[in-house]
Design an enzyme around this catalytic site. Structure first.
Site, PDB file in Angstrom:
ATOM      1  N   ASP A 106      -6.206   3.236   0.223  1.00  0.00           N
ATOM      2  CA  ASP A 106      -4.953   3.833  -0.272  1.00  0.00           C
ATOM      3  C   ASP A 106      -3.736   2.914  -0.168  1.00  0.00           C
ATOM      4  OD1 ASP A 106      -5.488   4.205   2.481  1.00  0.00           O
ATOM      5  OD2 ASP A 106      -4.109   5.885   2.649  1.00  0.00           O
ATOM      6  N   GLU A 172      -6.302   6.500   4.555  1.00  0.00           N
ATOM      7  CA  GLU A 172      -6.109   6.018   5.935  1.00  0.00           C
ATOM      8  C   GLU A 172      -4.687   6.262   6.397  1.00  0.00           C
ATOM      9  OE1 GLU A 172      -5.168   4.177   9.399  1.00  0.00           O
ATOM     10  OE2 GLU A 172      -4.236   3.478   7.544  1.00  0.00           O
TER      11      GLU A 172
END
Ligand SMILES: [Zn+2]
Ligand SMILES: [Zn+2]
Length: 437
Positions: A106, A172
């Site tokens: 991400d 994350e």
């Protein structure tokens, strides 16, 4: 005759020993010979992923690129795990242990300011606000490195003694409010239910010297616990405080009192801890004492006993301070997504160091300080022994004290440092499977 047989058997055992020894050397040599052409692809993947970053739990295009790559390599690929996660297992020809390798996918709500030709111009909505999106934490490099490692390890599948699980993880940085996500959700959705790896490895790029590796054994990154407190008082005119129960005054006192937990209640010889207040909201104008204040913050710890103690003391202080003022209080602790300590198995850490030293040399292998940042790799390394390390991606001549760190709109990754990441994850895998780590 006896003598001849003995000589032959010594000779054969020497050949056998050299074959066993050379399996790792042969495979790592093959990576060295193919590294330049592999890195061209890794760099191209990184630039592409960097240009089109996606926010946590929205890594649709990134996941599709990863899944296509793994499918093209001939692997059986599982997608849509914990929203957008991708997992594939490479089975070596010979039976053996399983290594899991993890990359997070991400980006962040940060507007890129690097001015790179492949800088992101992407925009999205985050917490109801329109934002720029950037791979400001370098997860683009993690994805590209692991795609490269998957390509190399697949090419030596016949020589692998065991299997490798590639984990491409969403979110994350934390899922959006109200959603689950990340490593914890991948585990809850059962990625390790049928086949649990024997070990898990992961890395993170950072603005440290070019091509360096930093590690720490044991509790290397903090547990992170966000908290929220709502203080309810009684509203009144600012000129008549005696008519109010002033929640702003209670918030001031609470904030001060929380710091006495660190300075007066904890045995800091055991391990450090942090309590920070990150936001206080209350009131709308200068002459109204409001009825409500909301306060949020974060706790960082490296030890579960200290974490429990802080939870107990914070709740106690919040309730007592509110009670003294005649206010009421609601305590949310932890509030939303929290992360355990990222723990590097101490024995495993000792065993991987010679391998890493071979790659970067003694001068570029550092034992780092503990990091008060948190990582959701911690959920994986809670389940099986894990090792998580940092890869320095500064330009060769850059001074780490003046370069921009992770989450900065200027965060910069030198592609020339990425081969160290590909080699490190590949070597650790091969050597673990060959029983040398
Ligand atoms: Zn980050
Ligand atoms: Zn990160």
């Amino acid at each position: 005759m006896v003598k001849t047989t003995k000589i032959i058997s010594v000779f054969l055992s020497l050949i056998f020993a050299s074959l066993v020894l050379s399996n790792t050397e042969r495979l790592e040599g093959k990576l060295d010979r193919n590294l330049d052409s592999l890195m061209k692809k890794v760099v191209a993947w990184r630039h592409d992923i960097h240009q089109y970053p996606e926010l946590s739990n929205r890594e649709y295009k990134t996941a599709a690129k990863v899944a296509k790559h793994l499918t093209d390599l001939g692997l059986e690929v599982k997608t849509d795990i914990a929203h957008t996660g991708v997992v594939a297992i490479l089975e070596g020809d010979k039976p053996g242990p399983m290594v899991a390798l993890r990359a997070d996918m991400d980006g962040l709500p940060v507007e890129e300011m690097t001015g790179l030709p492949f800088a992101s111009k992407e925009r999205d909505t985050y917490n109801g606000q329109e934002v720029g999106v950037m791979h400001a934490c370098g997860h683009d490099a993690h994805v590209a490195i692991l795609m490269g490692v998957a390509e190399f390890l697949t090419s030596i599948q016949k020589d692998l003694t065991g299997s490798v699980m590639f984990i491409f993880q969403p979110a994350e940085e934390g899922p959006p409010v109200g959603e689950g996500g990340g490593a914890q959700l991948m585990l809850e959705e059962g990625i390790w239910k049928d086949k649990k790896p024997d070990v898990v490895f992961g890395l993170h790029v950072t603005n440290a010297p070019h091509g360096s590796i930093a590690y720490r054994e044991g509790a290397s990154m903090a547990a992170a616990d966000p908290w929220k407190i709502i203080i309810k008082g009684r509203q009144a005119h600012g000129s008549r405080p005696w008519d109010s129960v002033d929640p702003i005054m209670v918030a001031f006192q609470m904030g001060n009192n929380f710091q006495t937990i660190i300075s007066r209640k904890l045995d800091l010889r055991e391990s450090p801890a942090v309590i920070s207040v990150g936001s206080i909201h209350g009131g709308v104008r200068s002459n109204i004492i409001p009825d409500v204040v909301e306060m949020e913050g974060t706790i960082r710890t490296f030890d579960s006993g200290i974490r429990d103690k802080i939870f107990f003391e914070m709740r106690n202080i919040a309730e007592s301070t509110a009670k003294m003022a005649g206010a009421s209080v609601e305590v949310f602790l932890p509030n939303g997504q929290n992360y355990p300590v990222t723990y590097n198995d101490e024995d495993l850490t000792k065993r991987v160091l010679p391998s890493l030293k071979k790659i970067v040399g003694e001068d570029l292998l550092y034992r780092s300080e503990r990091t008060t940042g948190a990582e959701d790799f911690s959920f994986f390394s809670q389940e099986v022994p894990g090792f998580y390390f940092f890869l320095g991606v500064n330009k060769t001549d850059a001074d780490p004290l003046t370069t921009s760190g992770n989450h900065s709109p200027f965060f910069y990754i030198d592609d020339g440092a990425l081969p160290v990441g590909v080699k490190a994850l590949s070597h650790l895998t091969i050597e673990y499977l060959n029983g040398e780590i």
